[in-house]
Design a protein around this motif. Sequence first.
Motif, PDB file in Angstrom:
ATOM      1  N   TYR A   1     -15.626  -9.397   2.703  1.00 12.65           N
ATOM      2  CA  TYR A   1     -14.842  -8.360   2.061  1.00 12.65           C
ATOM      3  C   TYR A   1     -13.684  -8.964   1.280  1.00 12.65           C
ATOM      4  N   LEU A   2     -12.973  -9.899   1.910  1.00 10.40           N
ATOM      5  CA  LEU A   2     -11.822 -10.498   1.232  1.00 10.40           C
ATOM      6  C   LEU A   2     -12.248 -11.274  -0.005  1.00 10.40           C
ATOM      7  N   ARG A   3     -13.262 -12.065   0.114  1.00  8.79           N
ATOM      8  CA  ARG A   3     -13.721 -12.857  -1.037  1.00  8.79           C
ATOM      9  C   ARG A   3     -14.257 -11.963  -2.162  1.00  8.79           C
ATOM     10  N   LEU A   4     -14.938 -10.893  -1.809  1.00  5.31           N
ATOM     11  CA  LEU A   4     -15.473  -9.987  -2.825  1.00  5.31           C
ATOM     12  C   LEU A   4     -14.383  -9.201  -3.537  1.00  5.31           C
ATOM     13  N   ASN A   5     -13.256  -9.009  -2.880  1.00  4.45           N
ATOM     14  CA  ASN A   5     -12.177  -8.203  -3.428  1.00  4.45           C
ATOM     15  C   ASN A   5     -10.934  -9.022  -3.765  1.00  4.45           C
ATOM     16  N   ILE A   6     -11.101 -10.303  -3.964  1.00  2.00           N
ATOM     17  CA  ILE A   6      -9.960 -11.187  -4.178  1.00  2.00           C
ATOM     18  C   ILE A   6      -9.144 -10.809  -5.411  1.00  2.00           C
ATOM     19  N   SER A   7      -9.758 -10.153  -6.383  1.00  2.00           N
ATOM     20  CA  SER A   7      -9.027  -9.777  -7.592  1.00  2.00           C
ATOM     21  C   SER A   7      -8.230  -8.482  -7.416  1.00  2.00           C
ATOM     22  N   ASN A   8      -8.338  -7.879  -6.259  1.00  2.00           N
ATOM     23  CA  ASN A   8      -7.602  -6.645  -5.967  1.00  2.00           C
ATOM     24  C   ASN A   8      -6.427  -6.935  -5.046  1.00  2.00           C
ATOM     25  N   ALA A  16      -9.469  -2.922   7.260  1.00  2.00           N
ATOM     26  CA  ALA A  16      -9.755  -2.273   8.547  1.00  2.00           C
ATOM     27  C   ALA A  16     -10.742  -1.123   8.357  1.00  2.00           C
ATOM     28  N   GLU A  17     -10.527  -0.329   7.317  1.00  2.00           N
ATOM     29  CA  GLU A  17     -11.450   0.775   7.031  1.00  2.00           C
ATOM     30  C   GLU A  17     -12.850   0.243   6.751  1.00  2.00           C
ATOM     31  N   TYR A  18     -12.937  -0.814   5.972  1.00  2.00           N
ATOM     32  CA  TYR A  18     -14.230  -1.425   5.644  1.00  2.00           C
ATOM     33  C   TYR A  18     -14.945  -1.889   6.910  1.00  2.00           C
ATOM     34  N   ALA A  19     -14.175  -2.473   7.839  1.00  2.00           N
ATOM     35  CA  ALA A  19     -14.753  -2.982   9.080  1.00  2.00           C
ATOM     36  C   ALA A  19     -14.982  -1.880  10.119  1.00  2.00           C
ATOM     37  N   GLY A  20     -14.400  -0.708   9.880  1.00  2.00           N
ATOM     38  CA  GLY A  20     -14.596   0.403  10.801  1.00  2.00           C
ATOM     39  C   GLY A  20     -13.657   0.410  11.993  1.00  2.00           C
ATOM     40  N   TYR A  21     -12.483  -0.168  11.842  1.00  2.00           N
ATOM     41  CA  TYR A  21     -11.504  -0.233  12.930  1.00  2.00           C
ATOM     42  C   TYR A  21     -10.177   0.359  12.492  1.00  2.00           C
ATOM     43  N   PRO A  23      -6.238   0.076  11.795  1.00  2.00           N
ATOM     44  CA  PRO A  23      -5.453  -1.058  11.297  1.00  2.00           C
ATOM     45  C   PRO A  23      -4.795  -1.876  12.411  1.00  2.00           C
ATOM     46  N   ALA A  24      -4.295  -1.214  13.432  1.00  2.00           N
ATOM     47  CA  ALA A  24      -3.625  -1.928  14.527  1.00  2.00           C
ATOM     48  C   ALA A  24      -4.616  -2.833  15.271  1.00  2.00           C
ATOM     49  N   TYR A  25      -5.780  -2.285  15.622  1.00  2.00           N
ATOM     50  CA  TYR A  25      -6.775  -3.086  16.325  1.00  2.00           C
ATOM     51  C   TYR A  25      -7.274  -4.220  15.437  1.00  2.00           C
ATOM     52  N   PHE A  26      -7.575  -3.905  14.187  1.00  2.00           N
ATOM     53  CA  PHE A  26      -8.082  -4.911  13.261  1.00  2.00           C
ATOM     54  C   PHE A  26      -7.087  -6.048  13.093  1.00  2.00           C
ATOM     55  N   SER A  27      -5.824  -5.724  12.984  1.00  2.00           N
ATOM     56  CA  SER A  27      -4.784  -6.735  12.820  1.00  2.00           C
ATOM     57  C   SER A  27      -4.743  -7.686  14.014  1.00  2.00           C
ATOM     58  N   ARG A  28      -4.758  -7.122  15.212  1.00  5.86           N
ATOM     59  CA  ARG A  28      -4.742  -7.959  16.423  1.00  5.86           C
ATOM     60  C   ARG A  28      -6.006  -8.812  16.522  1.00  5.86           C
TER      61      ARG A  28
END
Length: 101
Positions: A1-8, A16-21, A23-28
């Motif tokens: 996701y990060l590599r595909l969206n590097i220009s954004n 977190a939304e992309y991964a389905g989690y 934000p708090a859980y995804f961050s940890r």
Amino acid sequence: YLRLNISNRLSLQSAAEYAGYSPAYFSRYFSKVMGMSFKAYADKLKIQAARAMLADGMRISETSYALGYDTPSSFCRAFKRLTGQTPSDYQAEGQKMHDSR
């Protein structure tokens, strides 16, 4: 996701939304798995891409906008913070190496 969206603008919320989690859980979880924060990792990926673009001769302002920075000055600050040198110094160093061949 990060590599595909590097220009954004990369946000923890969108990743977190992309991964389905949440934000708090995804961050940890991200920090635990990657050993660094989401922002630190995203900045690292952007600067790696910037180095390649600058080495290919892309102008600093073009590189800045291509990687989603609002202004070239914000890009330059991030680049220097992570590499210890300015983008123009990085390009000049690369040019010196090329000229010495």
